[in-house]
Design a protein around this motif. Structure first.
Motif, mmCIF file in Angstrom:
data_model
loop_
_atom_site.group_PDB
_atom_site.id
_atom_site.type_symbol
_atom_site.label_atom_id
_atom_site.label_comp_id
_atom_site.label_asym_id
_atom_site.label_seq_id
_atom_site.Cartn_x
_atom_site.Cartn_y
_atom_site.Cartn_z
ATOM 1 N N LYS A 331 -6.126 -12.820 -10.806
ATOM 2 C CA LYS A 331 -7.016 -13.780 -11.471
ATOM 3 C C LYS A 331 -7.840 -13.100 -12.559
ATOM 4 N N ALA A 332 -8.204 -11.849 -12.319
ATOM 5 C CA ALA A 332 -8.993 -11.099 -13.304
ATOM 6 C C ALA A 332 -8.134 -10.581 -14.457
ATOM 7 N N GLY A 333 -6.812 -10.708 -14.342
ATOM 8 C CA GLY A 333 -5.927 -10.212 -15.391
ATOM 9 C C GLY A 333 -5.796 -8.706 -15.395
ATOM 10 N N LYS A 334 -6.016 -8.077 -14.227
ATOM 11 C CA LYS A 334 -5.976 -6.622 -14.135
ATOM 12 C C LYS A 334 -4.742 -6.172 -13.344
ATOM 13 N N LYS A 335 -4.544 -4.874 -13.291
ATOM 14 C CA LYS A 335 -3.400 -4.299 -12.601
ATOM 15 C C LYS A 335 -3.836 -3.682 -11.274
ATOM 16 N N PHE A 336 -2.838 -3.434 -10.427
ATOM 17 C CA PHE A 336 -3.106 -2.945 -9.073
ATOM 18 C C PHE A 336 -2.316 -1.654 -8.867
ATOM 19 N N LEU A 337 -3.026 -0.597 -8.430
ATOM 20 C CA LEU A 337 -2.421 0.691 -8.085
ATOM 21 C C LEU A 337 -2.648 0.932 -6.601
ATOM 22 N N LEU A 338 -1.601 1.381 -5.886
ATOM 23 C CA LEU A 338 -1.707 1.592 -4.453
ATOM 24 C C LEU A 338 -1.135 2.952 -4.068
ATOM 25 N N TRP A 339 -1.838 3.623 -3.146
ATOM 26 C CA TRP A 339 -1.506 4.975 -2.679
ATOM 27 C C TRP A 339 -0.472 4.949 -1.569
ATOM 28 N N PHE A 340 0.482 5.891 -1.634
ATOM 29 C CA PHE A 340 1.442 6.141 -0.552
ATOM 30 C C PHE A 340 1.618 7.658 -0.417
ATOM 31 N N GLU A 341 2.042 8.069 0.768
ATOM 32 C CA GLU A 341 2.511 9.442 0.953
ATOM 33 C C GLU A 341 3.766 9.378 1.824
ATOM 34 N N PRO A 342 4.896 9.018 1.255
ATOM 35 C CA PRO A 342 6.060 8.660 2.073
ATOM 36 C C PRO A 342 6.832 9.825 2.665
ATOM 37 N N GLU A 343 6.716 11.021 2.105
ATOM 38 C CA GLU A 343 7.539 12.129 2.597
ATOM 39 C C GLU A 343 6.952 12.798 3.830
ATOM 40 N N ARG A 344 5.646 12.728 4.013
ATOM 41 C CA ARG A 344 4.993 13.309 5.203
ATOM 42 C C ARG A 344 4.780 12.196 6.224
ATOM 43 N N VAL A 345 5.348 12.373 7.414
ATOM 44 C CA VAL A 345 5.303 11.321 8.430
ATOM 45 C C VAL A 345 4.841 11.920 9.753
ATOM 46 N N LEU A 346 3.912 11.247 10.416
ATOM 47 C CA LEU A 346 3.434 11.673 11.729
ATOM 48 C C LEU A 346 4.435 11.250 12.806
#
Length: 654
Positions: A331-346
């Motif tokens: 709604k604000a006309g902005k973009k979304f960035l999201l963090w992942f760390e897919p190679e390290r898994v517990l």
């Protein structure tokens, strides 16, 4: 193309002898800017060298592919140097151990940036450019390598500038794992060798692998001229920024901790929009995933670290599965960035229990971490589909990939005697395939490459991603701004696009210190810090944001450091950015907290003696005018009466 045609550019032993002494057929295919050389050996091994030339920059790039086209294993490939060539350089006098140091202007030097180690000298060539450790004399060899399996981790990053009396060449290694490089000064040249550090393998029938790549750019001119030429080469050919469908700038972000409540996230977005703070993007960091039910207002609370690898959105923190956040950002006309760390898994995450065969372990490490083996096609497919689903579901514009441990022992523990290096090679090939597939599936997607802050920066990751968090030195809310001042010089000499964080203060000295092509402000980051309830703070943040967006276009221009990078607090720091196309630029000057100096002058680049220039002070819009001849002879004068003060000057030709 003569350099490419007349030089094999690679060396290795095949079955214990030089591959050039083996029996093979050689074919060469050439088009406008590409040369493909294929060696077909009599027992089925096929070597393909794909070389390119970038005519505008006189630069070369190549990568090698090795394939077994037979129905039986190949002989062992060993001592594999993916790059092995000699470039001509004028003769140096041999080293003489006398009472006198050699003339630094008349010897060959190798400048190598420090790796990313969460230090204020990250990516700096050295603390003291006069250090004799730079020198290399005829007959000498210098060795370099990364550590732990991340390409820019430790003492050196995979970039080199070899310079002698106004000429030289820049070398960049393209490998996001454990590389090794060697430079040997010959009488009339420099032999360059680079490789994946430990390879000794045979290939199974039908198996195909790639090596590290290399880019070499010859130049004439000064060190800083060569770095600006290199910046332009990276900008034009090794970056997604500005490419069709992609962003034209790294983003200006409001940083938000992923473990805070959805209400906290929405309140911060609302405050930013109501106060018209012109962010491009909302950056959600770690903590948004898993099933922890404890409060997690920032990175120092909650048990978010125990859920790495469980990419289900946390229903306790985000009951609406982040859809309300996505809706508000859209709604604000902005973009979304999201963090992942897919190679390290517990090991207690669901995917490990369901598919333990996807993971590599190391007998030397017992911390619950496993490495998702991207060389396993099924594991790679699982990850690609998982990430693709979340990118689509959450309408992500930026996919942020972190990597907070060292993979080398995991790779080497899973190699057999005659397959050394294969586990690493296939993992890194899988990483490139993952990113290439995401970029193909999502034509507008951008990738942020973090890895504990800049520890995976190389020419292959630069062409697929942007290091928006180039050093973990900025992790603390009140980090020293002088770290950012240094990094804006050191990183920028090697790449035109990178990013950093501001910290959480409302402080113009701090904010201006972080003026990088990409910025994440941390004022919005923690739910423990109030945000939006103080009109003066909101007005301050908007003023800073408006000024930064005015500054940002200049940061893509040529960079000219006006000082040495220093840890000292009793000095000044200054840098010039110049845009030759429009003949204008900016000058940033910082009087550090303990400096007793109130005035300084700086020689500027790109100034014409027969022109006149107007400088505008960003603080009060006051104007000074200078003749070009005066600037060349005397420099640009700056007076700063107060310690710990930052100045920005915009200048243009009248």
């Amino acid at each position: 193309m003569n350099f490419l045609k007349n030089n094999p550019r690679i060396s290795f032993l095949y079955g214990g002898k030089s591959f050039l002494d083996c029996t093979f057929e050689r074919t060469v295919t050439e088009n406008e800017n590409e040369l493909i050389t294929v060696y077909t050996f009599e027992n089925g091994l096929k070597l393909t060298n794909i070389a390119k030339k970038y005519d505008k920059y006189g630069a070369y790039e190549w990568v090698n592919w090795l394939e077994n086209t037979s129905e039986h294993p190949t002989q062992v490939v060993s001592e594999l140097w993916d790059c092995d060539c000699e470039l001509p350089m004028e003769q140096d006098e041999p080293a003489r151990w006398t009472a006198y140091q050699p003339d630094p202007e008349k010897v060959t030097r190798i400048y190598v940036p420090h790796g990313a180690t969460c230090h204020l000298y990250d990516f700096c060539p050295t603390a003291d450019e006069s250090a004799t450790t730079h020198y290399i004399f005829p007959g000498q060899t210098k060795d370099y390598q990364t550590s732990g399996g991340r390409g820019a981790n430790g003492d050196v990053a995979p970039f080199f500038n070899v310079h002698r009396q106004g000429a030289g060449f820049i070398v960049a290694i393209g490998w996001t794992g454990q590389w090794n490089a060697k430079f040997t000064r010959t009488d009339y040249g420099m032999r360059i060798q680079s490789k994946i550090e430990d390879t000794h393998f045979l290939l199974y029938p039908g198996e195909k692998i790639r090596t590290s790549s290399v880019v070499i750019m010859p130049y004439t001119g000064s060190i800083i001229d060569s770095q600006n030429k290199w910046r332009r080469l990276v900008r034009d050919h090794f970056s997604l920024i500005g490419k069709p469908g992609r962003d034209t700038n790294p983003p200006f972000c409001a940083g938000i901790w992923g473990g805070m409540s959805t209400k906290g996230v929405l309140d911060r977005i609302k405050a930013c929009e109501e106060n018209e703070i012109p962010f491009d993007c909302y950056w959600m960091d770690a903590g948004w995933y898993g099933t922890d039910t404890r409060e997690c207002p920032d990175e120092f609370e909650g048990d978010w670290g125990s859920y790495t690898g469980d990419w289900r959105i946390n229903p306790y923190h985000h009951p609406d599965q982040l859809q309300d956040v996505v809706s508000e950002i859209k709604k604000a006309g902005k973009k979304f960035l999201l963090w992942f760390e897919p190679e390290r898994v517990l090991t207690h995450t669901p995917i490990f229990g369901e598919h333990p065969e996807y993971f590599l372990d190391s007998p030397h490490i017992n911390d619950g971490n496993r490495l998702l083996n991207l060389g396993n096609p099924d594991a790679l497919s699982y990850l690609l589909e998982t990430l693709s689903g979340l990118i689509q579901e959450l309408n992500l514009s930026w996919y942020r990939q972190d990597f907070n441990f060292e993979p080398l022992s995991y790779w080497r523990n899973n190699d057999s005697t005659h397959r050394r290096g294969i586990t690493e090679i296939k993992h890194i090939m899988g990483l490139y395939q993952l990113w290439d597939s995401l970029l193909e599936r999502f034509p507008n997607l951008m990738i942020d490459n973090c890895a504990s802050g800049g520890r995976r920066i190389d020419i292959e990751t630069l062409r697929r991603s942007v290091p928006l968090w180039r050093s973990d030195a900025q992790c603390s809310a009140n980090h020293q701004p002088e770290y950012s001042q240094n990094h804006n010089i050191s990183y920028s000499c090697w790449m035109p696009y990178s990013g950093t964080g501001t910290g959480r203060g409302y402080d113009i000295y701090r904010f201006r210190s972080t003026y990088a092509p990409g910025i994440m402000t941390q004022n919005t980051f923690s739910e423990r810090d109030s945000f939006g309830d103080d009109p003066e703070k909101m007005a301050f943040l908007k003023r800073c944001a408006d000024e930064y967006l005015k500054v940002r276009p200049y940061l893509q221009g040529d960079i000219y450091p006006l000082c040495e990078v220093s840890h000292k607090m009793d000095t000044w720091c200054a840098v010039q950015y110049y845009r030759p196309e429009s003949d204008d630029g900016i000058v940033q000057v910082f009087r550090r907290p303990k400096s007793p100096i109130t005035e300084s002058t700086y020689p500027l680049s790109g100034i014409s003696a027969d022109c006149r220039y107007r400088f505008t002070d960003a603080d009060d819009n006051s104007v000074q005018e200078f003749d070009g001849k005066e600037l060349i002879e005397n420099g640009f004068p700056v007076r700063i009466a107060t310690r710990r003060t930052a100045k920005v000057y915009f200048y243009e030709k009248i």
